[in-house]
Design a protein around this motif. Structure first.
Motif, PDB file in Angstrom:
ATOM      1  N   TRP A  57      -2.832  10.132   2.740  1.00  0.00           N
ATOM      2  CA  TRP A  57      -3.351   8.777   2.493  1.00  0.00           C
ATOM      3  C   TRP A  57      -3.523   8.548   1.004  1.00  0.00           C
ATOM      4  O   TRP A  57      -3.144   7.508   0.474  1.00  0.00           O
ATOM      5  CB  TRP A  57      -4.691   8.566   3.216  1.00  0.00           C
ATOM      6  N   ARG A  63       0.780   5.043  -4.304  1.00  0.00           N
ATOM      7  CA  ARG A  63       2.064   4.312  -4.317  1.00  0.00           C
ATOM      8  C   ARG A  63       1.829   2.832  -4.058  1.00  0.00           C
ATOM      9  O   ARG A  63       2.387   1.962  -4.728  1.00  0.00           O
ATOM     10  CB  ARG A  63       2.995   4.889  -3.218  1.00  0.00           C
ATOM     11  N   LEU A  64       0.972   2.562  -3.067  1.00  0.00           N
ATOM     12  CA  LEU A  64       0.739   1.153  -2.710  1.00  0.00           C
ATOM     13  C   LEU A  64       0.033   0.436  -3.853  1.00  0.00           C
ATOM     14  O   LEU A  64       0.310  -0.717  -4.153  1.00  0.00           O
ATOM     15  CB  LEU A  64      -0.088   1.062  -1.426  1.00  0.00           C
ATOM     16  N   ALA A  67       2.414  -0.549  -6.423  1.00  0.00           N
ATOM     17  CA  ALA A  67       3.191  -1.721  -5.965  1.00  0.00           C
ATOM     18  C   ALA A  67       2.351  -2.984  -6.096  1.00  0.00           C
ATOM     19  O   ALA A  67       2.842  -4.031  -6.529  1.00  0.00           O
ATOM     20  CB  ALA A  67       3.612  -1.517  -4.514  1.00  0.00           C
ATOM     21  N   MET A  98      -0.898  -7.297  -0.477  1.00  0.00           N
ATOM     22  CA  MET A  98      -0.272  -6.319   0.423  1.00  0.00           C
ATOM     23  C   MET A  98       0.821  -6.998   1.244  1.00  0.00           C
ATOM     24  O   MET A  98       1.849  -6.395   1.556  1.00  0.00           O
ATOM     25  CB  MET A  98      -1.306  -5.685   1.348  1.00  0.00           C
ATOM     26  N   VAL A 101       3.763  -6.903  -0.915  1.00  0.00           N
ATOM     27  CA  VAL A 101       4.293  -5.521  -0.945  1.00  0.00           C
ATOM     28  C   VAL A 101       5.172  -5.295   0.280  1.00  0.00           C
ATOM     29  O   VAL A 101       6.275  -4.747   0.190  1.00  0.00           O
ATOM     30  CB  VAL A 101       3.134  -4.495  -0.992  1.00  0.00           C
ATOM     31  N   LEU A 102       4.709  -5.791   1.423  1.00  0.00           N
ATOM     32  CA  LEU A 102       5.483  -5.632   2.657  1.00  0.00           C
ATOM     33  C   LEU A 102       6.786  -6.407   2.607  1.00  0.00           C
ATOM     34  O   LEU A 102       7.831  -5.917   3.014  1.00  0.00           O
ATOM     35  CB  LEU A 102       4.639  -6.104   3.843  1.00  0.00           C
ATOM     36  N   CYS A 108      13.861  -2.318  -0.053  1.00  0.00           N
ATOM     37  CA  CYS A 108      14.054  -0.863  -0.226  1.00  0.00           C
ATOM     38  C   CYS A 108      14.287  -0.208   1.124  1.00  0.00           C
ATOM     39  O   CYS A 108      13.936   0.952   1.326  1.00  0.00           O
ATOM     40  CB  CYS A 108      12.817  -0.253  -0.872  1.00  0.00           C
ATOM     41  N   PHE A 117      12.594   3.511   0.973  1.00  0.00           N
ATOM     42  CA  PHE A 117      12.494   4.244  -0.292  1.00  0.00           C
ATOM     43  C   PHE A 117      11.040   4.679  -0.501  1.00  0.00           C
ATOM     44  O   PHE A 117      10.124   3.864  -0.483  1.00  0.00           O
ATOM     45  CB  PHE A 117      12.958   3.343  -1.447  1.00  0.00           C
ATOM     46  N   PHE A 118      10.827   5.966  -0.701  1.00  0.00           N
ATOM     47  CA  PHE A 118       9.469   6.526  -0.849  1.00  0.00           C
ATOM     48  C   PHE A 118       9.582   7.775  -1.703  1.00  0.00           C
ATOM     49  O   PHE A 118      10.358   8.677  -1.389  1.00  0.00           O
ATOM     50  CB  PHE A 118       8.909   6.861   0.547  1.00  0.00           C
ATOM     51  N   ASP A 119       8.815   7.827  -2.802  1.00  0.00           N
ATOM     52  CA  ASP A 119       8.849   9.047  -3.632  1.00  0.00           C
ATOM     53  C   ASP A 119      10.261   9.414  -4.067  1.00  0.00           C
ATOM     54  O   ASP A 119      10.635  10.588  -4.062  1.00  0.00           O
ATOM     55  CB  ASP A 119       8.259  10.226  -2.839  1.00  0.00           C
ATOM     56  N   LEU A 131      -0.184  10.835   8.437  1.00  0.00           N
ATOM     57  CA  LEU A 131      -1.107   9.730   8.150  1.00  0.00           C
ATOM     58  C   LEU A 131      -1.987   9.442   9.353  1.00  0.00           C
ATOM     59  O   LEU A 131      -3.052   8.873   9.242  1.00  0.00           O
ATOM     60  CB  LEU A 131      -0.320   8.466   7.788  1.00  0.00           C
ATOM     61  N   VAL A 140       5.288  -1.414  10.228  1.00  0.00           N
ATOM     62  CA  VAL A 140       5.773  -1.640   8.860  1.00  0.00           C
ATOM     63  C   VAL A 140       7.295  -1.565   8.827  1.00  0.00           C
ATOM     64  O   VAL A 140       7.977  -2.424   8.252  1.00  0.00           O
ATOM     65  CB  VAL A 140       5.138  -0.607   7.885  1.00  0.00           C
ATOM     66  N   HIS A 220      -3.600  -3.417   8.552  1.00  0.00           N
ATOM     67  CA  HIS A 220      -3.826  -2.659   7.302  1.00  0.00           C
ATOM     68  C   HIS A 220      -5.325  -2.463   7.081  1.00  0.00           C
ATOM     69  O   HIS A 220      -5.810  -1.338   6.981  1.00  0.00           O
ATOM     70  CB  HIS A 220      -3.190  -3.448   6.157  1.00  0.00           C
ATOM     71  N   TYR A 243      -7.256  -0.535  -5.588  1.00  0.00           N
ATOM     72  CA  TYR A 243      -7.084  -0.540  -4.133  1.00  0.00           C
ATOM     73  C   TYR A 243      -8.419  -0.832  -3.471  1.00  0.00           C
ATOM     74  O   TYR A 243      -8.524  -1.679  -2.586  1.00  0.00           O
ATOM     75  CB  TYR A 243      -6.564   0.846  -3.718  1.00  0.00           C
TER      76      TYR A 243
HETATM   77  C1  LIG Z   1       9.781   0.956  -1.283  1.00  0.00           C
HETATM   78  N1  LIG Z   1       8.465   1.434  -1.199  1.00  0.00           N
HETATM   79  C2  LIG Z   1       7.496   0.562  -1.008  1.00  0.00           C
HETATM   80  O1  LIG Z   1       7.670  -0.601  -0.840  1.00  0.00           O
HETATM   81  C3  LIG Z   1       6.047   1.074  -0.988  1.00  0.00           C
HETATM   82  C4  LIG Z   1       5.273   0.205  -1.902  1.00  0.00           C
HETATM   83  C5  LIG Z   1       5.712   0.682  -3.214  1.00  0.00           C
HETATM   84  C6  LIG Z   1       5.772   2.155  -3.043  1.00  0.00           C
HETATM   85  N2  LIG Z   1       5.964   2.318  -1.597  1.00  0.00           N
HETATM   86  C7  LIG Z   1       6.062   3.452  -0.937  1.00  0.00           C
HETATM   87  O2  LIG Z   1       6.149   4.484  -1.563  1.00  0.00           O
HETATM   88  C8  LIG Z   1       6.010   3.439   0.538  1.00  0.00           C
HETATM   89  C9  LIG Z   1       7.157   3.123   1.277  1.00  0.00           C
HETATM   90  C10 LIG Z   1       7.079   3.134   2.665  1.00  0.00           C
HETATM   91  C11 LIG Z   1       5.891   3.496   3.311  1.00  0.00           C
HETATM   92 CL1  LIG Z   1       5.814   3.486   5.034  1.00  0.00          CL
HETATM   93  C12 LIG Z   1       4.778   3.854   2.580  1.00  0.00           C
HETATM   94  C13 LIG Z   1       3.556   4.288   3.287  1.00  0.00           C
HETATM   95  O3  LIG Z   1       2.897   3.120   3.606  1.00  0.00           O
HETATM   96  C14 LIG Z   1       1.606   3.195   3.982  1.00  0.00           C
HETATM   97  C15 LIG Z   1       0.898   4.364   4.117  1.00  0.00           C
HETATM   98  C16 LIG Z   1      -0.439   4.298   4.504  1.00  0.00           C
HETATM   99  C17 LIG Z   1      -1.068   3.106   4.746  1.00  0.00           C
HETATM  100  C18 LIG Z   1      -0.323   1.934   4.591  1.00  0.00           C
HETATM  101  C19 LIG Z   1      -0.879   0.689   4.767  1.00  0.00           C
HETATM  102  C20 LIG Z   1      -2.319   0.559   5.134  1.00  0.00           C
HETATM  103  F1  LIG Z   1      -2.513  -0.691   5.423  1.00  0.00           F
HETATM  104  F2  LIG Z   1      -2.632   1.243   6.204  1.00  0.00           F
HETATM  105  F3  LIG Z   1      -3.099   0.916   4.106  1.00  0.00           F
HETATM  106  C21 LIG Z   1      -0.155  -0.456   4.608  1.00  0.00           C
HETATM  107  C22 LIG Z   1       1.175  -0.308   4.244  1.00  0.00           C
HETATM  108  C23 LIG Z   1       2.024  -1.521   4.032  1.00  0.00           C
HETATM  109  N3  LIG Z   1       1.764   0.866   4.046  1.00  0.00           N
HETATM  110  C24 LIG Z   1       1.017   1.981   4.213  1.00  0.00           C
HETATM  111  C25 LIG Z   1       4.823   3.802   1.193  1.00  0.00           C
HETATM  112 CL2  LIG Z   1       3.373   4.125   0.324  1.00  0.00          CL
END
Ligand SMILES: CNC(=O)[C@@H]1CCCN1C(=O)c1ccc(Cl)c(COc2cccc3c(C(F)(F)F)cc(C)nc23)c1Cl
Length: 248
Positions: A57, A63-64, A67, A98, A101-102, A108, A117-119, A131, A140, A220, A243
């Motif tokens: 988390w 990351r969030l 963003a 948020m 962000v979505l 991505c 896309f993540f990390d 999580l 999502v 969320h 946050y």
């Molecule tokens: C392309 N990547 C991206 O767009 C995002 C934002 C910028 C960086 N990023 C990521 O690295 C990312 C991409 C995909 C996913 Cl699934 C995630 C993990 O997302 C979340 C993990 C925990 C809680 C999340 C919650 C909540 F509301 F619960 F807090 C809500 C949202 C929406 N995403 C959560 C992340 Cl953090």
């Protein structure tokens, strides 16, 4: 001038919002395209799945929050936003950031293998198992999928994002009238652009997406509350202050 001033004004407003979106979009489409098939290995997925709930988390919250900071920058560049009172700016960002962000997450997302896309690489929902909110991740990912199906251009995404933020219905707005006037100009921009793109049918599909977004973001807040009940120390000590300010 050849155009009635209002149309010239609308064209200028469209251009400035598209420019702001491009300058604050965190990841350029070209770089995402180049990384499209860079997937996590079994070992890397296993490493993420072995993280504790609060560790994962924290990682995602950082990351969030990154963003969200790009979305704040986008909002500040929407003509008229900085003219709003401080409280109304925070109110719009508290609820709308948020959601944007979505919306941006769909840029991505790879619909061919349902990865996002993540990390630095593309990940499927299984990577986020630790999580403990599989239902949120599925929601999502489904939302990202449905946004991709609309095949929005960057210009359409920019205007849609500004409409998601400049929402007259947000609770406890002090100067609702001012927000409404901003929103009306943005609505004219979007319909002007969709007409120009010969895609008026997209208009109602986008407004339908707004209600999906709002239910997803209330999930969320629910999840965040669930998490902060179980790991109060983490939320209070580690979660980036922005946050906490925005989502607790
Ligand atoms: C392309 N990547 C991206 O767009 C995002 C934002 C910028 C960086 N990023 C990521 O690295 C990312 C991409 C995909 C996913 Cl699934 C995630 C993990 O997302 C979340 C993990 C925990 C809680 C999340 C919650 C909540 F509301 F619960 F807090 C809500 C949202 C929406 N995403 C959560 C992340 Cl953090």
């Amino acid at each position: 001038c050849p155009y009635p001033p209002s149309l010239l004004h609308i064209e200028e407003l469209c251009d400035s919002i598209v420019r702001s979106h491009r300058d604050t979009s965190q990841f350029r489409l070209e770089e995402l395209q180049a990384l499209r098939w860079k997937l996590f290995s079994r070992e890397e997925i296993h490493d993420y799945q072995s993280k504790s709930v609060d560790e994962m988390w924290q990682h995602c919250a950082m990351r969030l929050t990154e963003a969200v900071q790009y979305v704040v920058e986008f909002a500040k560049r929407i003509p008229g936003f900085r003219g709003l009172g401080q409280n109304d700016q925070i109110t719009l960002l508290k609820t709308g950031s948020m959601e944007v962000v979505l919306v941006r997450m769909s840029r991505c997302f790879n619909t061919e293998n349902s990865t996002v896309f993540f990390d630095g690489k593309f990940a499927s929902t299984e990577l986020f198992k630790s999580l403990g909110c599989g239902d949120l991740m599925v929601a999502v990912f489904d939302f990202a999928h449905s946004m991709c199906a609309l095949r929005l251009t960057e210009q359409q995404m920019a205007l849609f994002s500004s409409l998601v933020l400049i929402n007259t219905d947000r609770p406890c707005l002090e100067d609702r009238g001012r927000v409404h006037r901003m929103r009306r100009n943005l609505e004219v921009c979007l319909s002007h652009m969709l007409r120009r793109d010969n895609q008026e049918s997209l208009q109602h599909k986008l407004y339908q997406k707004v209600s999906v977004l709002q239910s997803l973001c209330s999930l969320h807040v629910e999840k965040l509350h669930w998490f902060s009940q179980r790991y109060p120390l983490t939320v209070n000590s580690v979660f980036p202050p922005l946050y906490k300010e925005l989502f607790t």
